[in-house]
Design a protein around this motif. Structure first.
Motif, PDB file in Angstrom:
ATOM      1  N   UNK A 176      39.030  37.624  41.457  1.00 48.56           N
ATOM      2  CA  UNK A 176      38.963  36.739  42.229  1.00 48.56           C
ATOM      3  C   UNK A 176      39.457  35.366  41.369  1.00 48.56           C
ATOM      4  N   UNK A 177      39.773  35.229  39.992  1.00 49.32           N
ATOM      5  CA  UNK A 177      41.207  34.841  39.034  1.00 49.32           C
ATOM      6  C   UNK A 177      42.438  35.173  39.853  1.00 49.32           C
ATOM      7  N   UNK A 178      42.771  36.361  39.851  1.00 48.55           N
ATOM      8  CA  UNK A 178      44.404  37.225  40.128  1.00 48.55           C
ATOM      9  C   UNK A 178      44.366  36.474  41.651  1.00 48.55           C
ATOM     10  N   UNK A 221      45.463  32.654  47.554  1.00 47.91           N
ATOM     11  CA  UNK A 221      45.136  33.837  47.900  1.00 47.91           C
ATOM     12  C   UNK A 221      43.725  32.393  48.986  1.00 47.91           C
ATOM     13  N   UNK A 222      43.359  32.485  49.968  1.00 42.04           N
ATOM     14  CA  UNK A 222      41.829  31.847  50.096  1.00 42.04           C
ATOM     15  C   UNK A 222      41.257  32.805  50.036  1.00 42.04           C
ATOM     16  N   UNK A 223      39.381  32.240  49.617  1.00 40.71           N
ATOM     17  CA  UNK A 223      38.291  32.458  49.303  1.00 40.71           C
ATOM     18  C   UNK A 223      38.570  33.285  49.979  1.00 40.71           C
ATOM     19  N   UNK A 224      38.205  33.093  50.980  1.00 38.71           N
ATOM     20  CA  UNK A 224      37.272  33.985  52.089  1.00 38.71           C
ATOM     21  C   UNK A 224      38.469  35.572  52.121  1.00 38.71           C
ATOM     22  N   UNK A 225      39.376  35.133  52.083  1.00 34.75           N
ATOM     23  CA  UNK A 225      40.596  36.259  52.199  1.00 34.75           C
ATOM     24  C   UNK A 225      40.198  36.800  50.716  1.00 34.75           C
ATOM     25  N   UNK A 226      40.105  36.156  49.615  1.00 33.96           N
ATOM     26  CA  UNK A 226      39.724  36.920  48.185  1.00 33.96           C
ATOM     27  C   UNK A 226      38.501  38.042  48.472  1.00 33.96           C
ATOM     28  N   UNK A 253      38.014  41.795  48.234  1.00 33.59           N
ATOM     29  CA  UNK A 253      37.053  42.196  46.799  1.00 33.59           C
ATOM     30  C   UNK A 253      36.007  43.174  47.399  1.00 33.59           C
ATOM     31  N   UNK A 254      35.401  42.493  47.929  1.00 30.57           N
ATOM     32  CA  UNK A 254      34.107  43.639  48.371  1.00 30.57           C
ATOM     33  C   UNK A 254      34.654  45.235  49.145  1.00 30.57           C
ATOM     34  N   UNK A 255      35.585  45.362  49.566  1.00 25.95           N
ATOM     35  CA  UNK A 255      36.416  46.489  50.013  1.00 25.95           C
ATOM     36  C   UNK A 255      37.369  46.995  49.011  1.00 25.95           C
TER      37      UNK A 255
END
Lengths: 243, 368
Positions: free
Chosen positions: A103-105, A111-116, A120-122
Motif C-alpha cells: 500500500x505504501x509503495x 495510485x488511487x486507493x481503490x486501484x491499490x 493488492x488482492x490479485x
C-alpha cells in the motif's frame, strides 16, 4: 517475449566522472521495448553508476540518456513515473506488514486507493501470500521478500524496471522462481534491465552487455557473444573480457 | 498531498512499532525530569560542613549539635579564622560553613538577637540553595522549639551568603536543561537515525527513484518527530510546573513558540547529521558525541558556564542548547518577553538556517 524494434532506452556517449576517475567512459547502447537486458560486469566496472543515472538517482557528466522517451536530465519527473526499481537490498520496510508495504509503495506513485486495494488482492493471490498478508516483512524468508520486492517494483505498471543484482544471496531454486517472475513481467510488456553477477543468469537474458573498467566491451545476444569470443558459455566470455 | 499523508503514516508506524524508539521518546523524558527533579535537586544527605564558632558558648554548641544530628549534615571541619573558610572551600570537601558571631549567647541574652552567617559553595547552585535552606530551617526550628518554648523571645538571624556565584545562576537549571537535552535527543538524534536507517536498508534509493521529490521525503520523515518532540516539551513543562512548582512568569504561548523554534533547529541538525552518515550506527555516534555530551556538559545545564575555563566558554558559545536554556530561564523565571531574548532567538534561528543550507548543499553533492 514481445519483440519490438522500438527503443525504450537510448544511451549515447554517456560519461560519468568522479573527479579524475572515469566511472562510465562513453557508453552507447539501446534497449528495445519489452526485452530482458542483462547488464554485466565485475564489481567496480561501473554498472551501479550507470543504473543510477538511468533511474535518475545521479546525473551524467555528459552524453545523452533517454529513458521511456524522456531525457533523464531535463524530464526527470516524467522518467520517474515510468520506471520501477529494485535494489540488491530488496528495499522493503521490515517493520511494516506485507500489505502495508504494498500500500505504501502504491501510494507514493499516486495510485488511487481503490486501484491499490484491487491490485493488492490479485497480487496476494498470485504470490500465494494471502495467509501472510499481515505478517511483518522481518519475519519472512529472503526468497519471499525478494518476490514481494519485485512485485512492489512493478506494482505501478512501469514501462521499465531496473533490477540491481536482484538475486544476491538466495538459493538456486528461489533464483529460478524469481526468473519466472521476470519472464512474466516481460510478457506483460515491461522492459527488464537487470544487473547480475551470475553468469548462468546471463543466459536467460535477451541481450547482454558486459562492462569492464568503465566501458562496454561486449554487446549482443548470449549466442552472438559466445560466437564472437569463441566461448562455450557466458562464464568464458566474461573471463575473456575481464582479462 | 495524499501521497504525503501516506508517507507520514508510515513513519508513525515505524515509531510506534519499535519499543526502543518509544522508550526513548516517552520513557526517557519523564524519567529524566523526575531524576533531575527529585534525586539531583531536592534531597541532600550527609553534606559535609565546616563550623567557625567565634563564641563557643552553650547555645552555639546546641545549634551545632542540632544541625549535625539532623542527618543531613556531617561536621567535617572546625575552623578558627576567616582565612580558613576560603581554604576549606577550595579543598572541595565541604559545601557550607556556618559562622557564629562573637559572644553569641551573651548578645542573645542582652540584645535579644544574634546573627549566624551561612556561607554556601554556590558553584553548584542547586545544592548550595538547598543546603542553605535546610540549615536555615533547622536554626529556625531550634529558635522556636527550644528558645521560644521556654519563653525566651530571642531572635537568631541567619544570613545566607552564596560564595562564587551570588546570583545563584543555575537554581532552576534542571528544567530548561532537561528540556534542551530531550528535544535535542528526540529531534536531532532520532531523525538522523531514522533517515540513516532508510539509507542503510536501501529504501531511500527506492524513494528517490519514485516520483516523490527529496524535500517532501525529508519533511515527511521529520514531521512525526516534530509532533512528538512538541508533545514531549509540553509534558516536561507540565511536570515542572505541577510537580516541581517551577514558575512560568512569562507568556506560555511565547514559551511554546520558542520551544518550537528550538525543535526546528534540532531537526535541521538531525537532517545535516543524516546527510553525513550512511548507517544508523554512525548517525547515533555523531549524535551522541557531537550533541548529547556537549549539550549536557557545556551548555550550562550541569556546570555553570561562568565557572568554566575561558576555552570551554568559547566552545559553549556554539552550543545551541546554551541559548535555549537562557531563553527558557528568562521566560519561566523572569517573565521576559522577546525584547530581552531577541538575541538568543536570532542566534537559534540563524543556526537553523545554517544547518538547513548545509544539508541542502550536501544533498546536492551526493546527487552530482
Amino acid at each position: 517475449m514481445i519483440k519490438s524494434t522500438e527503443n525504450i532506452i537510448e544511451v549515447k556517449d554517456l560519461v560519468k566522472k568522479f573527479g579524475d576517475f572515469v566511472a562510465n567512459d562513453h557508453l552507447t547502447f539501446e534497449v528495445k521495448k519489452g526485452e530482458i537486458f542483462g547488464f554485466l560486469g565485475a564489481n567496480g566496472a561501473g554498472k551501479t553508476t550507470a543504473i543510477k543515472i538511468l533511474s535518475g538517482l545521479s546525473y551524467p557528466t555528459s552524453g545523452e540518456v533517454n529513458v521511456a522517451g524522456y531525457d533523464v536530465y531535463k524530464e526527470r519527473e516524467k522518467v520517474k513515473k515510468n520506471i520501477g526499481y529494485m535494489s540488491q537490498k530488496f528495499s522493503l520496510y521490515e517493520d511494516l506488514t506485507v500489505k502495508e508495504n504494498i500500500r505504501f509503495y502504491g501510494g507514493i506513485y499516486g495510485l488511487s486507493n481503490k486501484y491499490i486495494k484491487e491490485k493488492t488482492e490479485s497480487l496476494l493471490d498470485r504470490l500465494k501470500m494471502r495467509d501472510i498478508q499481515n505478517s511483518l516483512i522481518s519475519s519472512l524468508p529472503l526468497g519471499w521478500k525478494q518476490k514481494i520486492a519485485f512485485s512492489v517494483a512493478i506494482f505501478h505498471s512501469p514501462k521499465i524496471v531496473f533490477l540491481d543484482e536482484p538475486t544476491g544471496g538466495v538459493d538456486p531454486i528461489t533464483r529460478r522462481d524469481f526468473w519466472e517472475m521476470i519472464y512474466e513481467a516481460s510478457h506483460e510488456g515491461i522492459t527488464v534491465f537487470v544487473t547480475t553477477h551470475y553468469m548462468d543468469e546471463a543466459e536467460y537474458c535477451g541481450r547482454v552487455s558486459i562492462m569492464d573498467r568503465g566501458s562496454i566491451e561486449g554487446l549482443g545476444t548470449p549466442v552472438e557473444l559466445k560466437g564472437q569470443f569463441n566461448a562455450q558459455n557466458m562464464d568464458e566470455v566474461f573471463l575473456k573480457i575481464a582479462r | 498531498m495524499k501521497r504525503f499523508i501516506g508517507f507520514v503514516k508510515k513513519e508513525f508506524h515505524h515509531i510506534f512499532r519499535d519499543p526502543r524508539t518509544m522508550l526513548i521518546l516517552f520513557g526517557m523524558p519523564i524519567a529524566q525530569i523526575l531524576i533531575f527533579g527529585y534525586v539531583v535537586s531536592n534531597e541532600i544527605n550527609d553534606v559535609k560542613i565546616g563550623v567557625y564558632d567565634k563564641s563557643k558558648d552553650h547555645i552555639t554548641k546546641e545549634i551545632t549539635n542540632k544541625i549535625t544530628a539532623s542527618g543531613f549534615f556531617i561536621l567535617s571541619d572546625n575552623l578558627d579564622s576567616d582565612k580558613e573558610i576560603e581554604d576549606a572551600f577550595k579543598k572541595g570537601i565541604i559545601r557550607e560553613v556556618i559562622v557564629f558571631e562573637q559572644n553569641f549567647a551573651q548578645k542573645l541574652e542582652r540584645e535579644g538577637s544574634a546573627s549566624i552567617q551561612i556561607i554556601a559553595d554556590a558553584s553548584d547552585a542547586n545544592t548550595a540553595n538547598i543546603v542553605a535552606n535546610y540549615t536555615e530551617s533547622i536554626i529556625n526550628s531550634y529558635m522556636r522549639e527550644e528558645l521560644w518554648a521556654e519563653g525566651l523571645t530571642y531572635q537568631i538571624n541567619p544570613e545566607v551568603r552564596m560564595l562564587y556565584n551570588d546570583e545563584l545562576k543555575g537554581v532552576y537549571m534542571f528544567v530548561p536543561g532537561t528540556m534542551a537535552l530531550i528535544l535535542m535527543l528526540v529531534s536531532a538524534m532520532m531523525t538522523s537515525i531514522s533517515i540513516a536507517r532508510e539509507k542503510e536498508m536501501g529504501t531511500m534509493e527506492v524513494l528517490l527513484v519514485s516520483p516523490l521529490k527529496p524535500l517532501p521525503i525529508v519533511i515527511g520523515k521529520v514531521i512525526p518527530y516534530m509532533v512528538l518532540s512538541f508533545i514531549n516539551a509540553i509534558i516536561i513543562i507540565a511536570l515542572s510546573f505541577f510537580v516541581f512548582e517551577m514558575p512560568i512568569q512569562g507568556s506560555l504561548i511565547f514559551l511554546l513558540t520558542e520551544t518550537l523554534l528550538f525543535i526546528f533547529m534540532a531537526l535541521s541538525l538531525g537532517i545535516l547529521i543524516s546527510t553525513a552518515s550512511n548507517s544508523q550506527m554512525v548517525a547515533m555516534f555523531i549524535s551522541m558525541f557531537a550533541l548529547m555530551l556537549p549539550t549536557m556538559l557545556l551548555s550550562g545545564f550541569i556546570f555553570p558556564i561562568e565557572n568554566m575555563p575561558k576555552l570551554l566558554q568559547w566552545v559553549s558559545a556554539i552550543m545551541p542548547a546554551k541559548y535555549f536554556i537562557t531563553i527558557i530561564k528568562n521566560i519561566m523565571i523572569k517573565g521576559s518577553g522577546i525584547g530581552v531574548i531577541w538575541k538568543e532567538t536570532l542566534i537559534i534561528a540563524g543556526m537553523t538556517l545554517f544547518f538547513l543550507m548545509m544539508s541542502v548543499k550536501k544533498f546536492k553533492v551526493r546527487l552530482e
